[in-house]
Design an enzyme around this catalytic site. Structure first.
Site, PDB file in Angstrom:
ATOM      1  N   LYS A  53      12.424  24.686  -2.256  1.00 18.43           N
ATOM      2  CA  LYS A  53      11.010  25.027  -2.041  1.00 18.43           C
ATOM      3  C   LYS A  53      10.889  26.442  -1.478  1.00 18.43           C
ATOM      4  O   LYS A  53      10.015  27.215  -1.892  1.00 18.43           O
ATOM      5  CB  LYS A  53      10.362  24.024  -1.071  1.00 18.43           C
ATOM      6  CG  LYS A  53      10.221  22.626  -1.637  1.00 18.43           C
ATOM      7  CD  LYS A  53       9.699  21.652  -0.584  1.00 18.43           C
ATOM      8  CE  LYS A  53       9.571  20.248  -1.151  1.00 18.43           C
ATOM      9  NZ  LYS A  53       9.097  19.256  -0.164  1.00 18.43           N
ATOM     10  N   GLN A  97       9.160  17.547   5.615  1.00 22.51           N
ATOM     11  CA  GLN A  97      10.025  16.930   4.610  1.00 22.51           C
ATOM     12  C   GLN A  97      10.335  15.479   4.975  1.00 22.51           C
ATOM     13  O   GLN A  97      10.658  15.168   6.123  1.00 22.51           O
ATOM     14  CB  GLN A  97      11.329  17.751   4.470  1.00 22.51           C
ATOM     15  CG  GLN A  97      12.225  17.321   3.327  1.00 22.51           C
ATOM     16  CD  GLN A  97      11.588  17.530   1.956  1.00 22.51           C
ATOM     17  OE1 GLN A  97      10.771  18.413   1.754  1.00 22.51           O
ATOM     18  NE2 GLN A  97      11.976  16.706   0.996  1.00 22.51           N
ATOM     19  N   ASP A 120       1.005  18.860   0.704  1.00 20.87           N
ATOM     20  CA  ASP A 120       1.712  17.707   0.139  1.00 20.87           C
ATOM     21  C   ASP A 120       0.748  16.564  -0.207  1.00 20.87           C
ATOM     22  O   ASP A 120       1.134  15.628  -0.905  1.00 20.87           O
ATOM     23  CB  ASP A 120       2.726  17.166   1.163  1.00 20.87           C
ATOM     24  CG  ASP A 120       4.160  17.494   0.800  1.00 20.87           C
ATOM     25  OD1 ASP A 120       4.426  17.816  -0.372  1.00 20.87           O
ATOM     26  OD2 ASP A 120       5.019  17.413   1.705  1.00 20.87           O
TER      27      ASP A 120
HETATM   28  N1  GUN Z   1      10.609  13.844   0.059  1.00 20.46           N
HETATM   29  C1  GUN Z   1      10.703  13.542  -1.256  1.00 20.46           C
HETATM   30  N2  GUN Z   1       9.718  14.130  -1.949  1.00 20.46           N
HETATM   31  C2  GUN Z   1       8.971  14.812  -1.065  1.00 20.46           C
HETATM   32  C3  GUN Z   1       7.814  15.619  -1.187  1.00 20.46           C
HETATM   33  O1  GUN Z   1       7.246  15.814  -2.268  1.00 20.46           O
HETATM   34  N3  GUN Z   1       7.359  16.157  -0.027  1.00 20.46           N
HETATM   35  C4  GUN Z   1       7.951  15.943   1.182  1.00 20.46           C
HETATM   36  N4  GUN Z   1       7.413  16.512   2.256  1.00 20.46           N
HETATM   37  N5  GUN Z   1       9.020  15.193   1.327  1.00 20.46           N
HETATM   38  C5  GUN Z   1       9.527  14.630   0.199  1.00 20.46           C
END
Ligand code: GUN
Length: 294
Positions: A53, A97, A120
């Site tokens: 990311k 995350q 998110d």
């Molecule tokens: N863990 C797995 N997929 C995601 C996501 O799209 N965002 C976040 N913050 N954690 C994740």
């Protein structure tokens, strides 16, 4: 029939180019769109994802600020970090995350992110607004599926039957919320992977979305002719011919299902790349909105 391959890498590259232009316009106004993420603990998969990311954000011209906290950080410490990012006017998008270390309360942490920075789409306010058909950030995975279908000429989902094999908060439920909006008007079936004889559902799908992380979960006899198949699976299988003796595959038996499908996403390079791209898109949108609110 040999289904068209929906190329998530190409569609992502197009979107990232467009985002680059919007970022440049913001920078021209003195605003550098900024994505802040918090990673608590040392889960290798999560650390890898956060790096991905960060790299993607920087590539489109965003500023990325990733906070890495120890696995034993306390709930108040984590909440204080989120609160600090919420208050900062130079930070436009915030994510935490998942999964979090088990001593931390995920629900409380997700609810602590300011909804206007919730890129998110995991805050209960974002989730509720989305189900109500109101404007809200939606999770990147379902947003990516929809954007990919639109950009490949399959965006008219009115009256079509979308069968989703996944019922979780990251994929199945938010995708169902999006697809049932009046402007989209799809018919949606949400299925649990463990359902006996699940093929009676999957065979009805005009569009089949699968995210169960089980290799070859969907075989050709489980789909109808002309299906659009979207695969979110991520599974490593042994393959002596592959460079490290293993190979990444999805949940769909790709070659066999492609022979019946009108379109299909490959793994890797299909639906996966769209997810990070949509997080970037949400951050740019958040920065645009926050700059207008100034
Ligand atoms: N863990 C797995 N997929 C995601 C996501 O799209 N965002 C976040 N913050 N954690 C994740």
């Amino acid at each position: 029939m040999l289904g068209e391959i929906l190329d998530g890498r190409r569609i992502s590259a197009d979107i990232r180019q467009e985002l680059g232009r919007r970022v440049a316009a913001l920078v021209g106004q003195g605003i550098t769109p900024t994505l802040a993420g918090i990673l608590a603990g040392d889960d290798a998969g999560s650390a890898n994802y956060v790096r991905l990311k960060e790299k993607a954000a920087v590539e489109v011209g965003l500023r990325a600020e990733m906070l890495r906290l120890p696995a034993d950080c306390t709930q108040p410490e984590l909440l204080a970090r989120v609160d600090d990012l919420n208050r900062r006017t130079d930070v436009h998008g915030v994510f935490v995350q998942l999964p979090l270390p088990s001593h931390l309360n995920e629900d409380l942490v997700l609810a602590s992110v300011a909804p206007e920075k919730d890129v998110d789409g995991f805050h209960p306010m974002s989730v509720g607004r989305s189900w109500l058909g109101q404007d809200a950030f939606v999770p990147a995975t379902p947003a990516g599926i929809l954007e990919m279908l639109r950009r490949s000429g399959h965006g008219d989902l009115r009256h079509r039957h979308v069968v989703i094999v996944n019922t979780d908060n990251l994929v199945g439920k938010p995708l169902a919320a999006l697809l049932t909006r009046p402007g989209i008007g799809a018919n949606v079936t949400l299925c649990h992977a463990e359902t006996p004889d699940i093929a009676r559902f999957t065979r009805q799908a005009d569009i089949l979305v699968v995210a169960v992380n089980r290799p070859r979960f969907i075989t050709a006899d489980m789909v109808k002719e002309g299906v659009i198949a979207v695969d979110f699976g991520s599974n490593y299988i042994d393959d002596p011919a592959a460079p490290q003796g293993r190979r990444l595959v999805g949940d769909i038996d790709f070659e066999a299902v492609r022979a019946k499908a009108s379109a299909i996403t490959p793994v890797p390079g299909g639906a996966g790349p769209m997810t990070v791209t949509m997080l970037l898109a949400h951050t740019v949108l958040a920065a645009e909105r926050q700059s207008h609110a100034l």
